[in-house]
Motif scaffolding. Structure first.
Motif, mmCIF file in Angstrom:
data_model
loop_
_atom_site.group_PDB
_atom_site.id
_atom_site.type_symbol
_atom_site.label_atom_id
_atom_site.label_comp_id
_atom_site.label_asym_id
_atom_site.label_seq_id
_atom_site.Cartn_x
_atom_site.Cartn_y
_atom_site.Cartn_z
ATOM 1 N N THR A 268 0.775 -1.393 -0.170
ATOM 2 C CA THR A 268 0.376 -0.052 -0.377
ATOM 3 C C THR A 268 0.621 1.674 -0.372
ATOM 4 O OG1 THR A 268 -1.787 -0.915 1.189
ATOM 5 C CG2 THR A 268 -1.754 1.235 1.318
ATOM 6 N N LEU A 269 1.275 1.131 1.032
ATOM 7 C CA LEU A 269 3.278 2.378 0.802
ATOM 8 C C LEU A 269 3.344 2.497 -0.307
ATOM 9 C CD1 LEU A 269 4.391 1.681 4.584
ATOM 10 C CD2 LEU A 269 2.665 3.458 3.857
ATOM 11 N N ARG A 270 4.087 1.087 -1.492
ATOM 12 C CA ARG A 270 4.395 1.952 -2.347
ATOM 13 C C ARG A 270 3.581 2.469 -3.609
ATOM 14 N NH1 ARG A 270 6.580 -3.289 -1.733
ATOM 15 N NH2 ARG A 270 5.640 -3.922 -3.607
ATOM 16 N N GLN A 271 1.838 1.087 -3.703
ATOM 17 C CA GLN A 271 1.237 1.972 -4.082
ATOM 18 C C GLN A 271 0.871 3.406 -4.333
ATOM 19 O OE1 GLN A 271 -1.422 -1.030 -3.507
ATOM 20 N NE2 GLN A 271 -1.258 -1.768 -4.732
ATOM 21 N N ALA A 276 0.758 9.859 -5.964
ATOM 22 C CA ALA A 276 1.236 10.680 -5.845
ATOM 23 C C ALA A 276 2.762 11.525 -7.049
ATOM 24 C CB ALA A 276 2.538 10.672 -4.299
ATOM 25 N N ALA A 277 2.703 10.608 -7.721
ATOM 26 C CA ALA A 277 3.838 10.878 -8.932
ATOM 27 C C ALA A 277 3.069 11.597 -9.736
ATOM 28 C CB ALA A 277 4.896 9.866 -9.313
ATOM 29 N N GLY A 278 1.679 11.260 -9.564
ATOM 30 C CA GLY A 278 0.852 11.692 -11.588
ATOM 31 C C GLY A 278 -0.359 12.477 -10.381
ATOM 32 N N HIS A 279 -0.510 12.354 -9.229
ATOM 33 C CA HIS A 279 -2.058 12.998 -9.112
ATOM 34 C C HIS A 279 -2.400 12.380 -7.572
ATOM 35 C CE1 HIS A 279 -2.522 8.275 -11.328
ATOM 36 N NE2 HIS A 279 -3.459 9.327 -12.512
ATOM 37 N N ALA A 280 -3.496 13.352 -7.045
ATOM 38 C CA ALA A 280 -3.902 14.202 -6.127
ATOM 39 C C ALA A 280 -3.200 13.024 -4.813
ATOM 40 C CB ALA A 280 -4.660 15.249 -5.797
ATOM 41 N N ILE A 383 -11.074 -6.101 -11.237
ATOM 42 C CA ILE A 383 -10.451 -5.315 -11.495
ATOM 43 C C ILE A 383 -9.116 -5.334 -11.823
ATOM 44 C CG2 ILE A 383 -9.733 -2.559 -10.650
ATOM 45 C CD1 ILE A 383 -12.630 -2.489 -9.373
ATOM 46 N N SER A 384 -8.609 -5.917 -10.148
ATOM 47 C CA SER A 384 -7.121 -6.642 -10.041
ATOM 48 C C SER A 384 -7.477 -7.990 -9.555
ATOM 49 C CB SER A 384 -6.504 -5.601 -9.266
ATOM 50 O OG SER A 384 -4.648 -5.821 -9.026
ATOM 51 N N THR A 385 -6.477 -8.303 -9.691
ATOM 52 C CA THR A 385 -6.716 -10.449 -8.639
ATOM 53 C C THR A 385 -7.629 -10.306 -7.234
ATOM 54 O OG1 THR A 385 -4.450 -11.142 -9.239
ATOM 55 C CG2 THR A 385 -5.452 -12.022 -8.027
ATOM 56 N N GLY A 386 -8.351 -10.636 -6.873
ATOM 57 C CA GLY A 386 -8.574 -10.241 -5.321
ATOM 58 C C GLY A 386 -9.633 -9.489 -5.400
ATOM 59 N N VAL A 387 -9.666 -7.986 -5.977
ATOM 60 C CA VAL A 387 -10.463 -6.880 -5.896
ATOM 61 C C VAL A 387 -11.466 -6.692 -7.306
ATOM 62 C CG1 VAL A 387 -10.278 -4.986 -5.344
ATOM 63 C CG2 VAL A 387 -8.120 -6.131 -5.105
ATOM 64 N N PRO A 388 -12.762 -7.178 -6.481
ATOM 65 C CA PRO A 388 -13.980 -6.738 -7.634
ATOM 66 C C PRO A 388 -14.593 -5.667 -7.474
ATOM 67 C CG PRO A 388 -15.102 -7.671 -6.189
ATOM 68 C CD PRO A 388 -13.407 -7.789 -5.709
ATOM 69 N N ALA A 389 -15.569 -4.954 -8.702
ATOM 70 C CA ALA A 389 -15.825 -3.833 -8.102
ATOM 71 C C ALA A 389 -17.688 -4.144 -8.323
ATOM 72 C CB ALA A 389 -15.980 -3.524 -10.059
ATOM 73 N N LEU A 390 -18.204 -3.088 -6.983
ATOM 74 C CA LEU A 390 -19.109 -3.869 -5.944
ATOM 75 C C LEU A 390 -20.180 -2.675 -6.455
ATOM 76 C CD1 LEU A 390 -17.209 -4.879 -3.065
ATOM 77 C CD2 LEU A 390 -18.358 -6.264 -4.875
ATOM 78 N N ASP A 412 0.181 0.346 -9.366
ATOM 79 C CA ASP A 412 -0.821 1.531 -9.848
ATOM 80 C C ASP A 412 -2.462 1.616 -9.615
ATOM 81 O OD1 ASP A 412 -1.637 -0.153 -11.972
ATOM 82 O OD2 ASP A 412 -1.345 0.786 -13.504
ATOM 83 N N PHE A 413 -2.498 0.411 -8.954
ATOM 84 C CA PHE A 413 -3.730 0.134 -8.696
ATOM 85 C C PHE A 413 -4.821 1.186 -8.264
ATOM 86 C CE2 PHE A 413 -7.154 -1.103 -5.663
ATOM 87 C CZ PHE A 413 -8.319 -1.804 -6.261
ATOM 88 N N PHE A 414 -4.383 2.223 -7.258
ATOM 89 C CA PHE A 414 -5.724 3.603 -7.073
ATOM 90 C C PHE A 414 -5.862 4.317 -8.714
ATOM 91 C CE2 PHE A 414 -3.443 2.976 -3.143
ATOM 92 C CZ PHE A 414 -4.363 2.010 -2.171
ATOM 93 N N ASN A 415 -5.244 4.151 -9.200
ATOM 94 C CA ASN A 415 -5.704 4.884 -10.484
ATOM 95 C C ASN A 415 -6.652 4.036 -11.264
ATOM 96 O OD1 ASN A 415 -6.108 7.458 -12.597
ATOM 97 N ND2 ASN A 415 -4.221 6.383 -13.562
ATOM 98 N N ARG A 416 -6.016 2.922 -11.245
ATOM 99 C CA ARG A 416 -6.590 1.814 -12.652
ATOM 100 C C ARG A 416 -8.230 1.325 -11.879
ATOM 101 N NH1 ARG A 416 -5.874 -3.702 -13.288
ATOM 102 N NH2 ARG A 416 -4.075 -3.745 -12.020
ATOM 103 N N ALA A 417 -8.320 1.423 -10.699
ATOM 104 C CA ALA A 417 -9.809 1.416 -9.277
ATOM 105 C C ALA A 417 -10.529 2.915 -10.255
ATOM 106 C CB ALA A 417 -9.530 1.280 -7.881
ATOM 107 N N PHE A 418 -10.242 3.591 -9.416
ATOM 108 C CA PHE A 418 -10.721 5.276 -9.519
ATOM 109 C C PHE A 418 -10.883 5.007 -11.223
ATOM 110 C CE2 PHE A 418 -11.589 9.776 -10.700
ATOM 111 C CZ PHE A 418 -11.998 9.735 -9.777
ATOM 112 N N GLN A 419 -10.144 4.314 -12.381
ATOM 113 C CA GLN A 419 -11.043 5.176 -13.572
ATOM 114 C C GLN A 419 -12.009 4.337 -14.161
ATOM 115 O OE1 GLN A 419 -10.638 7.520 -15.130
ATOM 116 N NE2 GLN A 419 -9.169 8.138 -13.731
ATOM 117 N N THR A 420 -11.707 2.716 -13.678
ATOM 118 C CA THR A 420 -12.316 1.195 -13.818
ATOM 119 C C THR A 420 -14.209 1.935 -13.258
ATOM 120 O OG1 THR A 420 -10.556 -0.348 -13.665
ATOM 121 C CG2 THR A 420 -12.806 -0.958 -13.477
ATOM 122 N N LEU A 421 -14.123 2.078 -12.248
ATOM 123 C CA LEU A 421 -15.204 2.647 -11.575
ATOM 124 C C LEU A 421 -15.914 3.045 -12.227
ATOM 125 C CD1 LEU A 421 -14.692 2.290 -7.534
ATOM 126 C CD2 LEU A 421 -15.526 0.700 -8.758
ATOM 127 N N ALA A 422 -15.873 4.743 -13.082
ATOM 128 C CA ALA A 422 -16.567 5.030 -13.628
ATOM 129 C C ALA A 422 -17.124 3.638 -15.371
ATOM 130 C CB ALA A 422 -15.626 6.206 -14.091
#
Length: 423
Positions: A268-271, A276-280, A383-390, A412-422
């Motif tokens: 999570t700390l790496r994510q 933070a390198a490209g998002h808020a 969305i990713s292994t073991g993490v579905p959209a709900l 890159d999970f957080f941005n990918r999930a953010f976009q996938t839920l749209a």
């Protein structure tokens, strides 16, 4: 309902839910519903598998047992002939429980002996060999889990960990025995049961091993393990013609989104750093929460003003800083402050029109779901292994969520999930 699952946290519940929903490749899975706590009403008649998400992992063992037994009674009342007790693939627990006490209580209720105990999740690098749990190439106690703030794991031998939590010594089935096939494993489980073994630690290194265990447990009343233990279970019901074979659908909701993260795991700390390198990213000092210094208006403004930058709010910090706070204020007080913060923040965001929420951390996810008072959700595609959209309904309005366990997902999970839920 054919199968019931009792999960000890919310991220794990969604994880095993999507595992059941997708089943084996080319065959499909079971129509699965995810319930946030034990329901007060009966399940819909077309649901084949029901997953009850509890927040029992860090409760006193007696409370965890009581909640799990209540969930079991509801599932049995829905017609379930097989129960799965799902816990984390890193066996998150303490010498007092809760995995051993809950598993034994369920086994006693169901009259089960020779019950599989297998936390392995090969796709996430969690494997069990000679009773020892590995995370990647590292034994559990050298994986970072030895520093977990609530359930530090300092022994990789699951047999010893389980023995400390249980009334009876566990049995063991080696990987070599698993390689002999499902019939051989079934015979070994029966032999362990005849010896009086209630729980049996079972090696597994690959997904094929888990499918073998699933076939061996075709008629088992109780199975315990990480979410991956469920991979082969839908096939048993489909092969008998009891289930039809379904495929989970994509989930997406129009509206504002936010990412909330409370996990302190290494991944999570790496994510967060990657995000933070490209998002808020807005970092909240956990001590400010304890001192009542966090401004809700500032947080809401941050989410509103950064919608184009996938805004993320986090209390996550390195292990040493968390330890300092725990020593100063107490472990439980720090945990409760963080969970209360995310629960109230999630409600404020939803009331302000946020329709998409990505949440990082099992305890954080549980707090958010409880705060939002979500009763049940529809499990969508992974969305990713073991993490579905709900997909959930709140105040008659749809919400899309992703609940991620701390160590799951790519960097890159957080941005990918953010976009996938749209949509």
């Amino acid at each position: 309902m054919l199968m019931g699952v009792i999960a000890d946290d919310f991220t794990g519940a969604s994880d095993i839910g999507v595992t059941l929903a997708k089943g084996l490749a080319g065959e499909g899975g079971m129509k699965t519903a995810l319930y946030m706590g034990t329901p007060g009403n009966a399940a819909l008649p077309d649901i084949e598998a029901g997953v009850i998400a509890l927040k029992s992992r860090s409760l006193p063992a007696t409370e965890a047992v009581a909640q799990s037994l209540a969930a079991c009674e509801w599932l049995l009342a829905q017609g379930c002939c097989q129960i799965v007790f799902k816990y984390c693939s890193t066996f998150d627990s303490t010498p007092a429980g809760n995995i051993g006490p809950v598993a034994e209580a369920l086994a006693n209720r169901l009259g089960a002996r020779g019950v599989v105990v297998c936390p392995a999740f090969p796709d996430m690098g969690r494997t069990l060999y000679q009773g020892h749990l590995f995370v990647g190439s590292s034994p559990l106690n050298e994986s970072g889990m030895e520093h977990h703030p609530l359930t530090p794991m300092t022994d990789p031998d699951i047999r010893r960990v389980l023995a400390a939590q249980s009334e009876n010594p566990p049995g063991f089935i080696s990987w070599q025995q698993v390689q002999s096939g499902s019939a051989s494993v079934r015979d070994a489980l029966l032999a362990q049961a005849e010896e009086g073994r209630c729980l049996v630690v079972t090696d597994s290194i690959t997904n094929a091993d888990l499918v073998t265990l699933g076939a061996a447990c075709n008629e088992a009343r109780l199975i315990t393990g990480g979410s991956a233990i469920a991979q082969g279970l839908p096939h048993n019901f489909i092969a008998r013609g009891d289930a039809q074979g379904n495929v989970p659908q994509r989930v997406g909701v129009q509206g504002k989104g936010a990412i909330l993260v409370g996990s302190c795991s290494r991944m999570t700390l790496r994510q967060i750093a990657r995000h933070a390198a490209g998002h808020a990213v807005l970092q909240i000092d956990a001590e400010d929460l304890l001192l009542g210094k966090a401004s809700r208006e500032t947080l809401l403004d941050f989410i509103e003003q950064n919608q184009h930058r996938a805004p993320l709010i986090t209390t996550s910090g390195d292990v040493s800083s968390v330890s300092v706070l725990q020593e100063r204020y107490g472990r439980e007080k720090v945990a409760n402050a963080i969970e209360d913060f995310f629960a109230t923040l999630a409600v404020a965001l939803a009331d302000a029109g946020v329709k998409r929420l990505v949440v990082g951390g099992g305890e954080t996810s549980g707090a958010v779901v409880k705060g939002l008072q979500l009763g049940s959700v529809v499990i969508g595609a992974e969305i990713s292994t073991g993490v579905p959209a709900l997909l959930a309904m709140r105040n008659a309005q749809p919400m899309a969520l992703a609940l991620k366990s701390g160590n799951f997902g790519s960097e890159d999970f957080f941005n990918r999930a953010f976009q996938t839920l749209a949509p």
